[in-house]
Scaffold this motif. Structure first.
Motif, PDB file in Angstrom:
ATOM      1  N   SER A 236       0.885  -1.145  -0.128  1.00  0.00           N
ATOM      2  CA  SER A 236       0.009  -0.127   0.125  1.00  0.00           C
ATOM      3  C   SER A 236       0.868   1.200   0.071  1.00  0.00           C
ATOM      4  O   SER A 236       2.052   1.268   0.870  1.00  0.00           O
ATOM      5  CB  SER A 236      -0.998  -0.180   1.094  1.00  0.00           C
ATOM      6  OG  SER A 236      -1.366   1.100   1.546  1.00  0.00           O
ATOM      7  N   ALA A 237       0.661   2.285  -0.783  1.00  0.00           N
ATOM      8  CA  ALA A 237       1.249   3.684  -0.864  1.00  0.00           C
ATOM      9  C   ALA A 237       1.207   4.214   0.541  1.00  0.00           C
ATOM     10  O   ALA A 237       2.062   4.933   0.927  1.00  0.00           O
ATOM     11  CB  ALA A 237       0.567   4.366  -1.840  1.00  0.00           C
ATOM     12  N   LYS A 286      -3.688  13.228 -13.029  1.00  0.00           N
ATOM     13  CA  LYS A 286      -3.122  13.213 -11.743  1.00  0.00           C
ATOM     14  C   LYS A 286      -3.911  13.525 -10.508  1.00  0.00           C
ATOM     15  O   LYS A 286      -3.808  12.781  -9.484  1.00  0.00           O
ATOM     16  CB  LYS A 286      -2.218  14.557 -11.597  1.00  0.00           C
ATOM     17  CG  LYS A 286      -1.004  14.770 -10.549  1.00  0.00           C
ATOM     18  CD  LYS A 286      -0.346  15.773 -10.630  1.00  0.00           C
ATOM     19  CE  LYS A 286       0.752  15.971  -9.663  1.00  0.00           C
ATOM     20  NZ  LYS A 286       0.081  15.806  -8.172  1.00  0.00           N
ATOM     21  N   ARG A 289      -5.402   9.742  -9.910  1.00  0.00           N
ATOM     22  CA  ARG A 289      -4.517   8.924  -9.371  1.00  0.00           C
ATOM     23  C   ARG A 289      -4.015   9.211  -7.856  1.00  0.00           C
ATOM     24  O   ARG A 289      -3.604   8.468  -6.998  1.00  0.00           O
ATOM     25  CB  ARG A 289      -3.357   8.885 -10.340  1.00  0.00           C
ATOM     26  CG  ARG A 289      -3.487   8.144 -11.628  1.00  0.00           C
ATOM     27  CD  ARG A 289      -2.419   8.456 -12.445  1.00  0.00           C
ATOM     28  NE  ARG A 289      -2.587   7.334 -13.773  1.00  0.00           N
ATOM     29  CZ  ARG A 289      -2.296   6.122 -13.668  1.00  0.00           C
ATOM     30  NH1 ARG A 289      -1.797   5.318 -12.885  1.00  0.00           N
ATOM     31  NH2 ARG A 289      -2.453   5.427 -14.931  1.00  0.00           N
ATOM     32  N   ASP A 290      -3.697  10.619  -7.694  1.00  0.00           N
ATOM     33  CA  ASP A 290      -3.238  11.222  -6.304  1.00  0.00           C
ATOM     34  C   ASP A 290      -4.332  10.966  -5.112  1.00  0.00           C
ATOM     35  O   ASP A 290      -3.972  10.421  -4.214  1.00  0.00           O
ATOM     36  CB  ASP A 290      -3.087  12.698  -6.385  1.00  0.00           C
ATOM     37  CG  ASP A 290      -1.799  13.029  -7.191  1.00  0.00           C
ATOM     38  OD1 ASP A 290      -0.942  12.017  -7.405  1.00  0.00           O
ATOM     39  OD2 ASP A 290      -1.568  14.308  -7.280  1.00  0.00           O
ATOM     40  N   THR A 293      -4.445   7.146  -4.578  1.00  0.00           N
ATOM     41  CA  THR A 293      -3.118   7.092  -3.636  1.00  0.00           C
ATOM     42  C   THR A 293      -3.321   7.253  -2.218  1.00  0.00           C
ATOM     43  O   THR A 293      -2.871   6.846  -1.258  1.00  0.00           O
ATOM     44  CB  THR A 293      -2.013   7.650  -4.233  1.00  0.00           C
ATOM     45  OG1 THR A 293      -1.565   7.191  -5.486  1.00  0.00           O
ATOM     46  CG2 THR A 293      -0.457   7.376  -3.363  1.00  0.00           C
ATOM     47  N   GLY A 296      -5.106   4.897  -0.051  1.00  0.00           N
ATOM     48  CA  GLY A 296      -4.420   3.872  -0.191  1.00  0.00           C
ATOM     49  C   GLY A 296      -4.534   2.941  -1.206  1.00  0.00           C
ATOM     50  O   GLY A 296      -4.330   1.722  -1.082  1.00  0.00           O
ATOM     51  N   GLU A 298      -5.039   2.141  -5.611  1.00  0.00           N
ATOM     52  CA  GLU A 298      -4.473   2.179  -6.903  1.00  0.00           C
ATOM     53  C   GLU A 298      -5.604   2.268  -7.965  1.00  0.00           C
ATOM     54  O   GLU A 298      -6.677   1.603  -7.751  1.00  0.00           O
ATOM     55  CB  GLU A 298      -3.518   1.132  -7.216  1.00  0.00           C
ATOM     56  CG  GLU A 298      -3.805  -0.350  -7.250  1.00  0.00           C
ATOM     57  CD  GLU A 298      -2.909  -1.254  -7.479  1.00  0.00           C
ATOM     58  OE1 GLU A 298      -2.112  -1.046  -8.434  1.00  0.00           O
ATOM     59  OE2 GLU A 298      -3.095  -2.463  -6.885  1.00  0.00           O
TER      60      GLU A 298
END
Length: 330
Positions: A236-237, A286, A289-290, A293, A296, A298
């Protein structure tokens, strides 16, 4: 006589043509390029949760791209069945969509008789992304890794309890899958939502909780909880230091909360195709996607057929689990 008859025939023909054109005008007026008005995105959960956040983020990106407002309509209740049924009953014109999650597949097995047939009553537009389920423990729990938890559970079967947002919730199902993979017994304590479950685990009433990564993040940051494992194929990010369940000795295991856009089954193919293309475009931005992220997760670009196949396979997987574990909805 012939001339009179001919004139009458011409007048009749002209009248028929005029009537046909008059009837066509409303159709021509309504045949505006899609979308010609705001699009409603139904969410089967309250505002502020992960599904709601994803719906608003993707909807905003599509609003910019398509030049029309995408409005989120929160319809919580009955394990999302109220929301799903409202979309199934909606006009199939592309103006009512749903941001669905795992419950769409699970509820067909959980509730009997099945409240709907997602593969028959809805059409898959596009998969959006996924957020992993995590198993977290109270900061003072005697295990710091999933291997230590497994060892403790095997030493005293059924003695360790875990909280979840409710019977049949995605985190509950995820741990049931994990229990079978690990060959252990854990006692399930269902709550009505993740908030109270987290509160009791933080307070020490229970040692473990299963929730999505977003919900547990602030409590891990504050040191009140520790994540033992992320039940996904990738790290996880927001918990990059925590090993995945595959890295912890269970290759191929995966249990995530997935999100995807669906529409009423009879929605015209050109509209579904347009919506799919716009979602794919949004997933490349962006902002989307941000945001994924940040919660947590994708993004998961792919075809509508891929999403339909996921719903089908998840339905089959949940049917088997519900039957074997005798899981009942709250």
């Amino acid at each position: 006589m012939f001339i009179a008859t001919l004139c009458l025939s011409r007048r009749l023909s002209m009248a028929l043509v005029a009537a046909a054109l008059a009837g066509a005008f409303p159709l021509l007026a309504s045949a505006q390029p899609y979308p010609a008005k705001p699009v409603k995105v139904v969410v089967g959960y309250s505002a502020g949760g992960a599904v709601d956040a994803v719906a608003r983020t993707v909807g905003q990106a599509m609003s910019v791209s398509m030049g029309q407002t995408f409005v989120v309509d929160n319809k919580p209740g009955a394990g999302t069945n109220i929301a799903v049924k409202s979309v199934i009953a909606a006009e199939p014109d592309g103006y009512t969509l749903m941001m669905a999650a795992n419950a769409l597949a699970a509820n067909m097995a959980l509730y009997q008789p099945a409240p709907f047939d997602a593969e028959r009553d809805l059409v898959a537009v596009s998969l959006i992304g996924r957020v992993p389920v995590v198993i977290a423990a109270n900061a003072s729990a005697p295990y710091a890794s999933i291997q230590q938890l497994i060892a403790a559970a095997r030493a005293k079967p059924g003695s360790i309890s875990f909280a979840s947002p409710g019977n049949g919730s995605t985190p509950h199902m995820a741990v049931e899958f994990f229990k079978r993979a690990a060959g252990i017994s854990l006692l399930h304590i269902p709550y009505r939502g993740g908030s109270q479950a987290l509160t009791d685990v933080i307070g020490g009433q229970l040692p473990l909780v299963a929730v999505n990564a977003l919900e547990v993040q602030p409590h891990v940051k504050s040191g009140k909880l520790k994540v033992l494992a992320v039940l996904s194929t990738n790290r996880s990010a927001i918990f990059p230091e925590v090993p995945t369940i595959a890295e912890s000795g269970f290759p191929g295991f995966e249990a995530s909360v997935w999100y995807g856009l669906v529409a009423p089954a009879a929605t015209p193919k050109p509209i579904v195709t347009r919506l799919h293309a716009e979602v794919q475009k949004a997933l490349q931005t962006k902002e989307v996607r941000d945001r994924m992220t940040a919660v947590g997760g994708e993004v998961l670009p792919g075809s509508a057929e891929m999403f339909a196949a996921l719903i089908r396979s998840e339905r089959q997987r949940y049917e088997k689990l519900v039957r074997e574990a005798n899981i009942k909805p709250d």
